[in-house]
Design a protein around this motif. Structure first.
Motif, PDB file in Angstrom:
ATOM      1  N   ARG A 110      12.017   2.926  63.953  1.00 22.08           N
ATOM      2  CA  ARG A 110      12.402   1.516  63.759  1.00 22.08           C
ATOM      3  C   ARG A 110      13.217   1.322  62.480  1.00 22.08           C
ATOM      4  N   PHE A 111      12.908   2.063  61.451  1.00 20.71           N
ATOM      5  CA  PHE A 111      13.595   1.943  60.157  1.00 20.71           C
ATOM      6  C   PHE A 111      14.509   3.144  59.946  1.00 20.71           C
ATOM      7  N   THR A 112      15.623   2.903  59.268  1.00 19.98           N
ATOM      8  CA  THR A 112      16.544   3.974  58.912  1.00 19.98           C
ATOM      9  C   THR A 112      16.933   3.835  57.450  1.00 19.98           C
ATOM     10  N   ILE A 113      16.756   4.909  56.708  1.00 19.45           N
ATOM     11  CA  ILE A 113      17.142   4.906  55.310  1.00 19.45           C
ATOM     12  C   ILE A 113      18.498   5.591  55.177  1.00 19.45           C
ATOM     13  N   SER A 114      19.333   5.058  54.295  1.00 18.68           N
ATOM     14  CA  SER A 114      20.661   5.635  54.099  1.00 18.68           C
ATOM     15  C   SER A 114      21.116   5.339  52.670  1.00 18.68           C
ATOM     16  N   ARG A 115      22.283   5.866  52.334  1.00 19.11           N
ATOM     17  CA  ARG A 115      22.805   5.638  50.995  1.00 19.11           C
ATOM     18  C   ARG A 115      24.319   5.679  51.022  1.00 19.11           C
ATOM     19  N   ASP A 116      24.921   4.971  50.100  1.00 27.86           N
ATOM     20  CA  ASP A 116      26.362   4.993  49.908  1.00 27.86           C
ATOM     21  C   ASP A 116      26.576   5.318  48.433  1.00 27.86           C
ATOM     22  N   ASN A 117      26.855   6.574  48.149  1.00 29.29           N
ATOM     23  CA  ASN A 117      26.964   6.990  46.745  1.00 29.29           C
ATOM     24  C   ASN A 117      28.156   6.339  46.051  1.00 29.29           C
ATOM     25  N   ALA A 118      29.196   6.054  46.797  1.00 29.24           N
ATOM     26  CA  ALA A 118      30.366   5.410  46.202  1.00 29.24           C
ATOM     27  C   ALA A 118      30.025   4.016  45.689  1.00 29.24           C
ATOM     28  N   LYS A 119      29.060   3.387  46.324  1.00 31.03           N
ATOM     29  CA  LYS A 119      28.645   2.043  45.917  1.00 31.03           C
ATOM     30  C   LYS A 119      27.364   2.056  45.093  1.00 31.03           C
ATOM     31  N   ASN A 120      26.846   3.251  44.810  1.00 32.16           N
ATOM     32  CA  ASN A 120      25.585   3.364  44.053  1.00 32.16           C
ATOM     33  C   ASN A 120      24.475   2.531  44.691  1.00 32.16           C
ATOM     34  N   THR A 121      24.398   2.591  45.997  1.00 32.75           N
ATOM     35  CA  THR A 121      23.460   1.726  46.705  1.00 32.75           C
ATOM     36  C   THR A 121      22.711   2.491  47.786  1.00 32.75           C
ATOM     37  N   GLY A 122      21.419   2.219  47.872  1.00 34.70           N
ATOM     38  CA  GLY A 122      20.621   2.724  48.962  1.00 34.70           C
ATOM     39  C   GLY A 122      20.273   1.589  49.906  1.00 34.70           C
ATOM     40  N   TYR A 123      19.998   1.936  51.152  1.00 35.14           N
ATOM     41  CA  TYR A 123      19.734   0.914  52.166  1.00 35.14           C
ATOM     42  C   TYR A 123      18.490   1.266  52.977  1.00 35.14           C
ATOM     43  N   LEU A 124      17.881   0.226  53.492  1.00 36.13           N
ATOM     44  CA  LEU A 124      16.795   0.400  54.451  1.00 36.13           C
ATOM     45  C   LEU A 124      17.052  -0.564  55.596  1.00 36.13           C
ATOM     46  N   GLN A 125      17.515  -0.023  56.723  1.00 34.93           N
ATOM     47  CA  GLN A 125      17.743  -0.824  57.920  1.00 34.93           C
ATOM     48  C   GLN A 125      16.439  -0.916  58.685  1.00 34.93           C
ATOM     49  N   MET A 126      15.996  -2.126  58.916  1.00 29.18           N
ATOM     50  CA  MET A 126      14.706  -2.340  59.569  1.00 29.18           C
ATOM     51  C   MET A 126      14.932  -3.075  60.882  1.00 29.18           C
ATOM     52  N   ASN A 127      14.619  -2.410  61.978  1.00 28.45           N
ATOM     53  CA  ASN A 127      14.781  -2.984  63.307  1.00 28.45           C
ATOM     54  C   ASN A 127      13.429  -3.163  63.981  1.00 28.45           C
ATOM     55  N   ASN A 128      13.412  -4.004  65.003  1.00 29.55           N
ATOM     56  CA  ASN A 128      12.184  -4.250  65.760  1.00 29.55           C
ATOM     57  C   ASN A 128      11.014  -4.540  64.817  1.00 29.55           C
ATOM     58  N   LEU A 129      11.247  -5.473  63.929  1.00 32.09           N
ATOM     59  CA  LEU A 129      10.236  -5.786  62.924  1.00 32.09           C
ATOM     60  C   LEU A 129       8.992  -6.397  63.556  1.00 32.09           C
ATOM     61  N   LYS A 130       7.873  -6.069  62.937  1.00 34.76           N
ATOM     62  CA  LYS A 130       6.585  -6.550  63.414  1.00 34.76           C
ATOM     63  C   LYS A 130       5.908  -7.366  62.302  1.00 34.76           C
ATOM     64  N   ALA A 131       4.943  -8.169  62.687  1.00 31.38           N
ATOM     65  CA  ALA A 131       4.241  -8.989  61.699  1.00 31.38           C
ATOM     66  C   ALA A 131       3.620  -8.116  60.609  1.00 31.38           C
ATOM     67  N   GLU A 132       3.163  -6.946  60.983  1.00 34.18           N
ATOM     68  CA  GLU A 132       2.535  -6.041  60.006  1.00 34.18           C
ATOM     69  C   GLU A 132       3.518  -5.407  59.029  1.00 34.18           C
ATOM     70  N   ASP A 133       4.810  -5.645  59.231  1.00 30.28           N
ATOM     71  CA  ASP A 133       5.806  -5.183  58.267  1.00 30.28           C
ATOM     72  C   ASP A 133       5.974  -6.173  57.120  1.00 30.28           C
ATOM     73  N   THR A 134       5.323  -7.313  57.216  1.00 30.58           N
ATOM     74  CA  THR A 134       5.407  -8.313  56.156  1.00 30.58           C
ATOM     75  C   THR A 134       4.861  -7.737  54.855  1.00 30.58           C
ATOM     76  N   ALA A 135       5.687  -7.779  53.804  1.00 27.60           N
ATOM     77  CA  ALA A 135       5.303  -7.189  52.528  1.00 27.60           C
ATOM     78  C   ALA A 135       6.418  -7.426  51.516  1.00 27.60           C
ATOM     79  N   VAL A 136       6.099  -7.132  50.273  1.00 30.55           N
ATOM     80  CA  VAL A 136       7.142  -7.024  49.252  1.00 30.55           C
ATOM     81  C   VAL A 136       7.614  -5.580  49.272  1.00 30.55           C
ATOM     82  N   TYR A 137       8.911  -5.391  49.408  1.00 28.56           N
ATOM     83  CA  TYR A 137       9.499  -4.067  49.480  1.00 28.56           C
ATOM     84  C   TYR A 137      10.126  -3.706  48.137  1.00 28.56           C
TER      85      TYR A 137
END
Length: 120
Positions: free
Chosen positions: A65-92
């Motif tokens: 459901r989740f995919t982690i990735s990064r763009d080094n040129a932008k100095n940024t990491g990402y977390l794509q979260m799909n098919n989210l569920k109520a139990e995913d509710t949290a501070v990330y």
């Protein structure tokens, strides 16, 4: 290294969000980036990690459901979260350091959290 997480919000169950972790510094490309989350009344838990040699690791609860990735040129990491569920509710939280270890562990640098709320 300073980290700034963003992208949280309110989403319905089944929806998607993409979290971003912007990092300062020119050495970001050699850092491992980790995402953690903490739900109300619970301990912080590992979500996913990606290192700079292409390895990644996911908690069982988010695999597929989740995919982690990064763009080094932008100095940024990402977390794509799909098919989210109520139990995913949290501070990330995003984190980073130079270790290549992708297992759940304590990182050297941490950003502030971004709240994800999934309504059922």
């Amino acid at each position: 290294v300073q980290l700034q997480a963003s992208g949280g919000g309110l989403v319905q169950a089944g929806g998607s969000l993409r979290l971003s972790c912007a990092a300062s510094g020119r050495t970001f490309r050699t850092y491992t980036v980790g995402w953690f989350r903490q739900a109300p009344g619970k301990e912080r838990e590992f979500v996913a990690a990606i290192n700079w040699i292409g390895g990644s690791n996911y908690a069982d609860s988010v695999k597929g459901r989740f995919t982690i990735s990064r763009d080094n040129a932008k100095n940024t990491g990402y977390l794509q979260m799909n098919n989210l569920k109520a139990e995913d509710t949290a501070v990330y939280y995003c984190s980073a350091d130079r270790s290549l270890d992708l297992r759940p562990r304590v990182y050297d640098y941490w950003g502030q959290g971004t709240l994800v709320t999934v309504s059922s």
